[in-house]
Write an enzyme that holds these catalytic residues in place. Sequence first.
Site, PDB file in Angstrom:
ATOM      1  CB  THR A   1      -4.390   8.842   2.140  1.00  0.00           C
ATOM      2  OG1 THR A   1      -3.371   8.011   2.048  1.00  0.00           O
ATOM      3  CG2 THR A   1      -4.628   9.239   0.471  1.00  0.00           C
TER       4      THR A   1
ATOM      5  N   GLY B   1      -1.905   1.574   6.022  1.00  0.00           N
ATOM      6  CA  GLY B   1      -2.818   2.695   5.563  1.00  0.00           C
ATOM      7  C   GLY B   1      -3.024   2.529   3.902  1.00  0.00           C
ATOM      8  N   GLY B   2      -3.603   3.557   3.577  1.00  0.00           N
ATOM      9  CA  GLY B   2      -3.761   3.856   2.153  1.00  0.00           C
ATOM     10  C   GLY B   2      -2.581   4.045   1.161  1.00  0.00           C
ATOM     11  CB  THR B   3      -0.230   6.284   0.836  1.00  0.00           C
ATOM     12  OG1 THR B   3      -1.338   7.152   0.382  1.00  0.00           O
ATOM     13  CG2 THR B   3       1.099   6.946  -0.090  1.00  0.00           C
TER      14      THR B   3
ATOM     15  CG  ASP C   1      -1.163   2.883  10.556  1.00  0.00           C
ATOM     16  OD1 ASP C   1      -2.234   2.364  10.182  1.00  0.00           O
ATOM     17  OD2 ASP C   1      -1.231   3.966  10.863  1.00  0.00           O
TER      18      ASP C   1
ATOM     19  CD  GLU D   1      -6.440   4.471  10.283  1.00  0.00           C
ATOM     20  OE1 GLU D   1      -5.809   5.329   9.872  1.00  0.00           O
ATOM     21  OE2 GLU D   1      -7.545   3.966   9.618  1.00  0.00           O
TER      22      GLU D   1
ATOM     23  N   GLY E   1      -2.240  14.320   2.001  1.00  0.00           N
ATOM     24  CA  GLY E   1      -0.862  13.913   1.304  1.00  0.00           C
ATOM     25  C   GLY E   1      -1.603  13.373   0.022  1.00  0.00           C
ATOM     26  N   GLY E   2      -2.596  12.713  -0.229  1.00  0.00           N
ATOM     27  CA  GLY E   2      -3.144  11.985  -1.287  1.00  0.00           C
ATOM     28  C   GLY E   2      -3.197  13.442  -2.510  1.00  0.00           C
TER      29      GLY E   2
END
Length: 272
Positions: free
Chosen positions: A104, A11-13, A9, A74, A126-127
């Site tokens: 994020t 992801g963005g972070t 996975d 996703e 979270g972002g």
Amino acid sequence: MNQTKIGIDAGGTLVKTAYRKNETILYQTFSSYNLGDVVSWVYESFENPIICITGGKSQLLSEKLNDSAKTVVEFEATSRGIQLLIGEQYESLKTNFLFVNVGTGTSIHHVNDMEQQRVGGTGIGGGTLMGLAYLLTGVEDYARMVQLASNGDRGNTDLKVKDIFEGALPPISGDLTASNFGKRESMIAQYPSASDILAAIIGMIGEVIVTVSSQMAVQYNVDSIVYIGSSFRSNPLLREIIDDYTRIAGKEPVFLKDGEYSGAVGALLSLD
């Protein structure tokens, strides 16, 4: 010799991976900002693995792997992974629930009869924690943020209902937040510490997520809200706030063990 199957996975972070060893699913996490670490780990740890990737950076990672990796949507991967984990951990919770993926940002999904539908979300997640924490306190490290927040006092920043009514009987619980970061006069008199600010940021994020999620739960007539995502990693304060406010909203909060890896697990299952 059987080839190892790996679900990823991207992801963005964070990049989260899941693979089986002796029928046990094992997990690994990397930063999304250095996909080369993921590539090195894959090829140094496994011989000719079979890979399925999901997440926002799936295409970019697939190109770096120089492999014919399978990709999967996703939302579908996450739903599939969640249902496996629920089957192992909450046998009674099989259908008609919400899952809220706090990464994020935050994405909300309704699952009914094994089918999932994205029904909403918010850019709060979270972002938001990472960004506001840096802007307001200068702290960049996630672990440091969480550690400092655990010692913070939101009463030095947040205005509660009982603060407004000043001794009178409020129409709702006096301990509910009336205004996040709303205690302006107190903050002017005594500037809050970094710990207080970080605790308040996490509190605001948790309350917003529950407000949006619980409204969706009412709309779709579900009793349980399953919370997953990397934002809960070593963050007991966020979990506590979301747990408390979900119960106040009349819904049952469910936190899955290894829930943050649901997307990677779903990608892994797509190879079966």
